[in-house]
Design a protein around this motif. Structure first.
Motif, short mmCIF file in Angstrom:
data_model
loop_
_atom_site.label_atom_id
_atom_site.label_comp_id
_atom_site.label_asym_id
_atom_site.label_seq_id
_atom_site.Cartn_x
_atom_site.Cartn_y
_atom_site.Cartn_z
N SER A 8 0.84 -1.19 0.00
CA SER A 8 0.00 0.00 0.00
C SER A 8 0.88 1.25 0.00
CB SER A 8 -0.90 0.00 1.23
OG SER A 8 -1.70 1.14 1.26
N PHE A 213 -10.22 -0.80 -5.51
CA PHE A 213 -10.37 -1.09 -4.08
C PHE A 213 -11.69 -1.84 -3.89
CE2 PHE A 213 -11.06 0.07 0.44
CZ PHE A 213 -9.86 -0.40 0.93
N PHE A 236 -3.38 -4.94 -7.25
CA PHE A 236 -3.97 -4.31 -6.07
C PHE A 236 -2.88 -3.69 -5.22
CE2 PHE A 236 -7.13 -7.67 -7.01
CZ PHE A 236 -8.25 -6.87 -7.16
N ALA A 241 -7.05 -4.17 -0.17
CA ALA A 241 -7.72 -3.82 -1.43
C ALA A 241 -8.16 -5.07 -2.17
CB ALA A 241 -6.78 -2.99 -2.30
#
Length: 393
Positions: A8, A213, A236, A241
């Protein structure tokens, strides 16, 4: 479908570039789908810096554009896609239809916010795959009118709706029946059609879905179509997500309430200056090693906020759209067309002409290498016309 998960916050564009198939400088055999439109600009910019020469770009689209592309190019359906305003008109016609009411909705201005809310609700229900039978079974009561109508004048209309349309399923069924009869479509109806149809996309050698998402029901079904497609890759940002998008698993978000600070400001301008002061203090305390996410309820605050940030901020990204009507290019074109619209016998209307010549784009044109001469000329012309008491033409 090959599913990849990156950390992320990690830069997703190098990963996408690495997955592209190309023939020389031809990347046109790739279809890249993002949740929105803006990432396409960054991807093409990265590719341009990487290639450093002319190239044929990949087909990069948002998920809405992807659905429209499949709807028209793959399925060959070219009906009209209506917006919220057109949907509001159809809803109003349904409510005014025969055998529904003894009284018609005469005040369109009053109905407009209600109609927009109804349209938004119907579209949300459809894109989440809520069936007519489920609506009736779950007994979704209609409370939109009460939310938007608090004055006494709307009491009759509220009673009218509650008496005849107590459930939103009534409007839901009639609205999409009417859409089909008129050979129209909406955003959600197109999603539903694509999710239920066989989509090949044979012209592409690589399909990349990146940055998604949480998905709606029909988006999830569209993704599932490509699960067995070896050309497809989904990227992702984080396991969360992936879980939200593919498995319909939602977890409540928790945060430390003690870290939340509220500030009272009398107006928008005060809010802008307060945000600027808070950012300045944070940057000074942490020596600039800090990142911020500023969420604004409207685009009106963008320009004042940027101008108020006096500290050097080289790396920032604005994801909120700015109204075209507020840009200088819009006013420039508007003033130009106003001149053409009000011309009579090859003579221009002086007030419109002055607006055009005093626009920054006009009065700052270069004359002999300097904009100073042009400004002096146009302001002298303005002064001369004003002395003549604004002759019309």
């Amino acid at each position: 479908m090959n599913v990849e998960v990156i950390n992320s916050g990690e830069d997703i564009f190098p990963i996408i570039l690495d997955k592209l198939i190309y023939h020389g400088v031809d990347f046109s055999k790739n279809l890249v789908v993002f949740p929105g439109k803006r990432p396409s600009y960054f991807l093409i910019d990265r590719l341009k810096k990487l290639i450093k020469s002319s190239f044929v770009p990949p087909h990069v689209v948002s998920i809405d554009e992807f659905v429209d592309f499949c709807y028209e190019k793959e399925l060959g359906i070219f009906d009209e896609k209506i917006d919220a305003l057109s949907g509001c008109k159809i809803i109003k016609d349904i409510l005014n239809g025969e055998n529904l009411y003894n009284k018609k909705i005469e005040d369109s201005i009053f109905f407009f916010p209600i109609g927009i809310k109804i349209f938004s609700t119907l579209e949300e229900l459809l894109i989440e795959g809520v069936s007519e039978q489920r609506l009736k079974h779950q007994d979704y009561w209609f409370e939109i009118v009460q939310q938007y109508s608090n004055n006494d004048e709307s009491d009759d209309f509220q009673n009218l709706l509650s008496r005849n349309f107590s459930k939103i399923s009534d409007i839901y069924i009639k609205f999409y029946d009417e859409i089909r009869k008129k050979n129209l479509s909406t955003r959600s109806s197109r999603y539903k059609k694509i999710a239920e149809s066989d989509i090949k996309l044979d012209q592409y050698e690589r399909l990349i879905f990146a940055g998604f998402f949480a998905l709606t029901e029909w988006e999830r079904k569209i993704f599932q179509k490509f699960m067995d497609d070896k050309r497809a890759i989904t990227i992702f940002q984080g396991e969360t997500a992936k879980k939200y998008a593919l498995h319909k698993v939602y977890e409540p978000i928790s945060f430390d309430i003690d870290k939340v600070e509220l500030y009272e400001c009398p107006d928008k301008l005060s809010e802008v200056f307060k945000v600027s002061d808070l950012i300045k203090k944070e940057l000074e305390d942490k020596k600039g090693k800090e990142s911020f996410l500023i969420i604004s309820p409207s685009s009106d605050n963008i320009i004042p906020l940027i101008n108020s940030l006096t500290l050097p901020m080289e790396d920032y990204n604005i994801s909120l759209g700015y109204p075209l009507i507020r840009t200088p290019i819009f006013s420039f074109i508007k003033h130009l067309f106003d001149i053409l619209k009000t011309m009579k016998e090859n003579k221009v209307y002086i007030p419109d002409y002055l607006k055009f010549i005093l626009h920054p784009y006009t009065k700052n044109i270069y004359l002999k290498g300097s904009a100073e001469r042009a400004r002096v000329f146009f302001h002298n012309l303005e002064e001369k016309l004003q002395k003549e008491n604004y002759i019309n033409y």
